[in-house]
Write an enzyme that holds these catalytic residues in place. Sequence first.
Site, PDB file in Angstrom:
ATOM      1  N   HIS A   1      33.978  48.161  39.567  1.00  0.00           N
ATOM      2  CA  HIS A   1      33.931  46.743  39.979  1.00  0.00           C
ATOM      3  C   HIS A   1      32.572  46.398  40.610  1.00  0.00           C
ATOM      4  O   HIS A   1      32.505  45.990  41.784  1.00  0.00           O
ATOM      5  CB  HIS A   1      35.076  46.420  40.959  1.00  0.00           C
ATOM      6  CG  HIS A   1      35.448  44.953  40.942  1.00  0.00           C
ATOM      7  ND1 HIS A   1      36.722  44.475  41.072  1.00  0.00           N
ATOM      8  CD2 HIS A   1      34.662  43.843  40.792  1.00  0.00           C
ATOM      9  CE1 HIS A   1      36.735  43.151  41.015  1.00  0.00           C
ATOM     10  NE2 HIS A   1      35.484  42.744  40.843  1.00  0.00           N
TER      11      HIS A   1
ATOM     12  N   ARG B   1      39.206  40.244  35.246  1.00  0.00           N
ATOM     13  CA  ARG B   1      40.074  40.870  36.236  1.00  0.00           C
ATOM     14  C   ARG B   1      40.922  41.919  35.530  1.00  0.00           C
ATOM     15  O   ARG B   1      41.216  41.800  34.341  1.00  0.00           O
ATOM     16  CB  ARG B   1      41.005  39.830  36.871  1.00  0.00           C
ATOM     17  CG  ARG B   1      40.313  38.856  37.793  1.00  0.00           C
ATOM     18  CD  ARG B   1      40.050  39.462  39.176  1.00  0.00           C
ATOM     19  NE  ARG B   1      39.506  38.465  40.085  1.00  0.00           N
ATOM     20  CZ  ARG B   1      38.273  38.495  40.578  1.00  0.00           C
ATOM     21  NH1 ARG B   1      37.440  39.471  40.248  1.00  0.00           N
ATOM     22  NH2 ARG B   1      37.858  37.562  41.422  1.00  0.00           N
TER      23      ARG B   1
END
Lengths: 307, 307
Positions: A270, A222
């Site tokens: 992402h 993350r």
Amino acid sequence: MAVLLLMPSRDTSDLAAALARLEPGLDVRVWPKVGDAAAIEVAVCWSHPPGSLLDLPRLRAILSYGAGVDHLLGDPRLPEGVPIARFVDPGLARDMAEYVLTAVLAHRRGIPRYLEQQRTRTWDPHPYRPAGTALVLGLGRMGLAAARLLAAVGLEVRGWSRTPHEHEGLTCFTSEDGLAQGLAGADHVICLLPLTPATEGMLGRSLLARMAPGSQLVNAGRGRHLDEQALLEALDAGRPAAAWLDVFADEPLPGDHPFWTHPAITITPHVASLTDPAAVAAQVVECLHRVRSGELPGNLVDPVQGY
Amino acid sequence: MAVLLLMPSRDTSDLAAALARLEPGLDVRVWPKVGDAAAIEVAVCWSHPPGSLLDLPRLRAILSYGAGVDHLLGDPRLPEGVPIARFVDPGLARDMAEYVLTAVLAHRRGIPRYLEQQRTRTWDPHPYRPAGTALVLGLGRMGLAAARLLAAVGLEVRGWSRTPHEHEGLTCFTSEDGLAQGLAGADHVICLLPLTPATEGMLGRSLLARMAPGSQLVNAGRGRHLDEQALLEALDAGRPAAAWLDVFADEPLPGDHPFWTHPAITITPHVASLTDPAAVAAQVVECLHRVRSGELPGNLVDPVQGY
């Protein structure tokens, strides 16, 4: 009795279609069109508005649309006593492992440099880096799949995790001392940790300063695992030599962010591992059957551990 | 008695140093400083000037500095009856396999596209391509190593070669009919053929037209396997969707070549697999010992087959 898709930032049409195929007649609602809130048994969530799950009085399970659950546990107003489950899928772990392998090979082979050379029509061969050592941070399903794939193509692989692990063919470390050993001489440091209060900012000054010259940082965990300012300073100091990043504190990465133009940073938006709506649908249906027969959902999350 | 390094385009210092370590006192000469030509027993060659091997009256073996021998056999004035051997090294095949894997994964993951997006600060995720089917043209040491590595990471792998092969886990084709079957639906077509009169231009209109929509051509064989104009036309037609090229008819690739700026072409400057001078030195010394005891060198080339 109904399922609520609570994913404001995502297109839910594929998931809704997959649910309709699997369980015709299932009452599927898409937030914010909740209808009779008391009918909702299961909510499938991705970055839900904090507090919004409190409006569902008969909720029996909360499912994460992805492998990580930080987006769920970051809500300080979760309904008490409702079990939280995450999405587990062999395809998700396999895809993540392939992304990591792509990043590692691209660094070893200087692909970003050659693509830049192509732009300037420059023919400048340079030696590739030999297969070295990778340290995988986090040995959950994602981390383990990545470690195994890297080992299969000839890297020496180490793993680090908060809780002790043992896996054949993998040197496993834990604790702060173990982290120091794992980092020593590692050519690739790959973050696949869950995001928890204990791991937030872990890719910071102290860790980066112990990375080897010429090494590569890969973050597919993350964005908030990484101290972005610390990375910029570390790259200037040459340790690591390069960073390959799929996740960022702010997504989409803001247009004025210094990462975009940094010559040692490679950015992907992402995309390391994308949830397959059909696989989620199968787990939603299984979860429904379980909670209706009084069982807990599978793949339960421990809110204290954070994963 | 001496060894001649006949590699006008290459720096010979690493090879000379490796030979000096392995066989101290060995008389090593670097072309064009041949000295007494009658002392030369073994010549190590890369792109030697045609005819230059005729000047060595007591030559007993010609060794190629690389795996390919097209640069040797292209000389119409080779000394008759002097055996030609090529360089064989597990490291060379392993590195080639990794290069091919890098190219395949980069295509599946859209890495060239994401690096271009990074230049324009564009956050635009798109789905990755699933693991598909690869057709490896050429099942020598390089091709077989690539096929095995691609299979190990989950691709379905086919192989095609001029002579029939059988390998476990690999669907092997031969002949023109077999080529058509191998090409059908293949997501990656990878050229690792030797360059011979039979394979020159094989990546031409007919083959390219049979590649699947969305597919990728990888050429890590020789530039002259590819009909460059035919590739440009095929890319315009969308079959293949992309090409990843390490070798070119003219190297270095000329600055005004249309490949440099083509959005569907990725260029690396002939770096797929780099000869390790220490490994060559070991084979040179072994060859010397063999020819001095009246044996033929290992890894002999059949000049008629061309490999």
